[in-house]
Design a protein around this motif. Structure first.
Motif, short mmCIF file in Angstrom:
data_model
loop_
_atom_site.label_atom_id
_atom_site.label_comp_id
_atom_site.label_asym_id
_atom_site.label_seq_id
_atom_site.Cartn_x
_atom_site.Cartn_y
_atom_site.Cartn_z
N UNK A 34 0.83 -1.21 0.00
CA UNK A 34 0.00 0.00 0.00
C UNK A 34 0.87 1.26 0.00
N UNK A 35 1.79 1.34 0.97
CA UNK A 35 2.61 2.53 1.08
C UNK A 35 3.50 2.73 -0.13
N UNK A 36 4.11 1.66 -0.64
CA UNK A 36 4.98 1.77 -1.81
C UNK A 36 4.24 2.22 -3.04
N UNK A 37 3.04 1.68 -3.25
CA UNK A 37 2.25 2.08 -4.41
C UNK A 37 1.80 3.53 -4.30
N UNK A 38 1.46 3.94 -3.06
CA UNK A 38 1.05 5.33 -2.87
C UNK A 38 2.19 6.28 -3.16
N UNK A 39 3.39 5.93 -2.67
CA UNK A 39 4.56 6.77 -2.95
C UNK A 39 4.90 6.78 -4.43
N UNK A 40 4.71 5.65 -5.07
CA UNK A 40 5.02 5.60 -6.50
C UNK A 40 4.07 6.48 -7.30
N UNK A 41 2.79 6.45 -6.92
CA UNK A 41 1.84 7.32 -7.63
C UNK A 41 2.17 8.78 -7.39
N UNK A 42 2.63 9.09 -6.18
CA UNK A 42 3.07 10.46 -5.92
C UNK A 42 4.23 10.83 -6.83
#
Length: 667
Positions: A34-42
């Motif tokens: 979850x956190x990695x995907x959120x950072x990647x989208x950022x």
């Protein structure tokens, strides 16, 4: 404020299996991260960082003004309350009594609580009513503050919409570019409906989720900070009371989110499987009916639909418990603040306006927390979809074209397979140490049973798959030293399955013409006539301007195949590849097409894959393949005389045994 325009940096070269954003330092997300995907989208939104900074500034100003509103309204409440109290004191006290005298009189009468409350109030004058002018100024200020909050909030929403839609558009561009860089082997292993679901449904869900949640999350977080500051400013005791429920809210939200996230992953995975099934059944709708498999298709659909329903129900139910949980904690917080605040007003430690403002702040404080909690299901759904898109972007890519690339000095059409080996899976060899030479202008016919490797041989020539060993040479140049586009621009290909796109017949025929090459109307009509397209097109009401829908469903299989052959004719390639190109045309049309192909093949190297051996009798070289190996090669007469594999194939088609009825025809 003028709308700012941000320009996206030009994309870099392909980066192997790390996707088009790896060069910008965006980390590769792991499944269910979850956190990695959120950072990647950022990281994907980095080109919009200027606009994001401006919208954050607008959001900050809007929140500051919104937070100031209750405090100013509290002052208005104090003005009204002091006026009411002053009028009441004036009715019980002699004229000219000061506030200090009124407080002393109340204490002397034993009314300590009322005396403390009035002593703590500023502006109370016995006998004077509400200060209307002061009240009007405060209300005007409140209106200006809230109008300003609205204007800046509107700009924040507008900028957020532009930033998100730009980002999603670029994400679609990245996916489109990725689809052109992934090897054919990856597409073969994936359900086409699932890929379509990632490109359409998942990206749309990312866009919708980001638009709905990102601005609200920013506003909610800023509101929490601003409201908390005002709460401590008014009363640190009440602020601590209000914060009692916050840790519990966070723990409950995290626990619920942890349980619901896998369900959102399953929801979108099940949606992809359902789309894959629907796409398959729709594509093969006629065959489903022919073989009476409607019940099986409906049962599979029901099963996959039920899986989507169950996963969606579980994810929405689990995440939906956040809102009522947060509502309960907010009400508990409200009760605590109201009781303790009332006691402090009674003791003169707070004004009633401050308590009113604090109650509003406590509501404002729990409201953004509730918003954040209620948006967790949307956020998790969006991140789950983003993970599926990032998984596609991280798929292994085909090897990049060489730089600098080589091209034959003069394309004559000599093709050589030199000790070529290839397998689809490492543990199962298909083609081993194959050697084959096609001289310029020759027609090479490739025959053999199903699964012998005929189409695979052509796919290797086109570099749809990369060989495991050996070389494939075009006029002495290794095809791996050429760009794929440069290689394929010299090859015209007609496949067994006719592919037509939505457009006019003329546009479909001209599809094979490379950019920059001018084709006259005479050349176009000559290609159409040579492939027997012109006669049946002339019978259509709009002729060559007839629009084809649904892959040319209004045409027969033979007519669609003729259009694809005309497309290859007009492309005027140096090398021809015909993979069962006449399999869907009738016998009379086949004769016409064969005559046209004979003219087209003049001076060109041609590879013809055929099951109808009658179509390749005149081939210069017939190659017989079995189990990925060349077992025979030669011309038609020589192979028949050899009485080998080719002779057996030929006999199976043209020498069916004749049987006699021993009892006679009349028995």
């Amino acid at each position: 404020m003028s709308q700012q325009t941000s320009h996206r940096p030009p994309p870099g070269p392909p980066t192997g299996g790390h996707g088009p954003r790896a060069a910008a330092g965006v980390p590769t997300a792991k499944p269910l991260d979850f956190g990695g995907s959120l950072r990647r989208f950022a990281g994907v939104m980095r080109p919009e960082r200027v606009r994001v900074a401006v919208l954050l500034a607008c959001g900050t100003v809007s929140v500051v003004l919104t937070v100031l509103g209750p405090k100013i309204l509290g002052d208005a409440t104090d003005v009204i309350f002091t006026g009411v109290v002053g009028r009441l004191l004036g009715s019980t006290m002699p004229p000219g009594t000061t506030t200090a005298e009124a407080v002393a009189a109340l204490r002397a009468a034993g009314d300590e609580n009322q005396a403390d409350m009035i002593a703590a109030m500023s502006g109370v004058v016995p006998g004077e009513g509400i200060d209307v002018e002061r009240l009007a100024q405060i209300l005007a200020t409140v209106v200006a503050v809230y109008v300003g909050a609205f204007v800046f909030g509107w700009w924040q929403s507008r900028l957020m919409t532009v930033a998100v839609q730009n980002t999603v558009r670029w994400l679609r561009d990245d996916v489109e570019a990725k689809l052109h860089r992934i090897p054919l082997s990856y597409v073969d292993r994936q359900a086409k409906g699932d890929i379509l679901s990632r490109v359409t449904n998942d990206i749309d869900n990312v866009a919708q989720t980001t638009t709905q949640t990102l601005a609200q999350l920013v506003t909610a977080l800023l509101t929490v900070v601003g409201v908390l500051s005002m709460m401590f400013w008014i009363s640190w005791v009440l602020a601590l009371v209000a914060l009692v429920t916050v840790p519990l809210s966070i723990l409950l939200t995290m626990a619920i989110a942890k349980r619901s996230q896998p369900q959102f992953i399953e929801q979108w995975a099940a949606t992809g499987r359902l789309n894959a099934h629907v796409e398959e059944m729709f594509t093969g709708h006629a065959l489903v009916k022919v073989y009476g498999r409607q019940a099986d298709a409906a049962a599979t659909f029901a099963r996959e639909n039920e899986a989507v329903h169950d996963a969606t129900r579980r994810s929405q139910f689990i995440s939906g418990t956040i809102q009522p949980t947060m509502g309960f904690l907010a009400n508990l917080n409200y009760v605590l603040v109201a009781v303790i605040g009332g006691l402090r007003v009674a003791s003169g430690q707070l004004s009633i306006g401050d308590v009113q403002a604090f109650i509003q702040y406590s509501r404002q404080f729990t409201q953004p927390l509730s918003q954040i909690a209620s948006m967790m299901n949307l956020l998790q759904s969006g991140v789950a979809s983003a993970e599926r898109v990032f998984t596609l972007l991280d798929a292994p890519e085909q090897d990049p074209d060489p730089v600098p690339a080589r091209d034959p000095e003069r394309v004559r059409g000599r093709v050589e397979f030199d000790d070529v080996s290839f397998s689809y899976t490492p543990d199962e060899e298909l083609i081993e140490h194959l050697d084959l030479v096609a001289e310029p202008g020759q027609t090479i016919a490739i025959v053999g049973p199903t699964g012998a490797g005929k189409t695979t041989l052509v796919n290797l020539l086109m570099r749809f798959y990369e060989i495991d060993g050996g070389r494939i040479l075009l006029d002495g140049v290794d095809t791996r030293a050429m760009t794929r586009d440069g290689l394929r621009s010299r090859v015209g290909m007609v496949l067994q399955d006719a592919w037509l796109f939505g457009g006019t017949i003329a546009e479909n025929i001209r599809y094979g013409v490379r950019d920059g090459r001018e084709v006259s109307e005479e050349e176009f009509l000559a290609a159409a006539r040579a492939t027997s397209v012109d006669p049946f097109v002339r019978t259509l009401p709009d002729g060559y301007d007839t629009v084809l829908d649904d892959g040319g469903a209004s045409l027969s299989a033979g007519e669609k195949q003729l259009l694809t052959i005309a497309r290859a004719f007009l492309a005027d390639p140096d090398i021809l590849v015909l993979d069962e190109a006449t399999s869907s045309v009738d016998t009379r049309t086949e004769v016409l097409v064969q005559e046209a192909m004979n003219a087209l093949r003049s001076g060109r190297t041609s590879f013809v894959i055929a099951h109808r051996l009658s179509t390749i009798r005149e081939a210069d070289l017939i190659v017989v393949m079995e189990h990925g190996r060349i077992v025979e090669q030669g011309d038609h007469d020589g192979l028949l005389a050899a009485d080998g594999a080719y002779a057996r194939l030929y006999a199976s088609q043209f020498a069916a045994p004749m049987t006699e009825d021993p009892a006679g025809s009349g028995a």
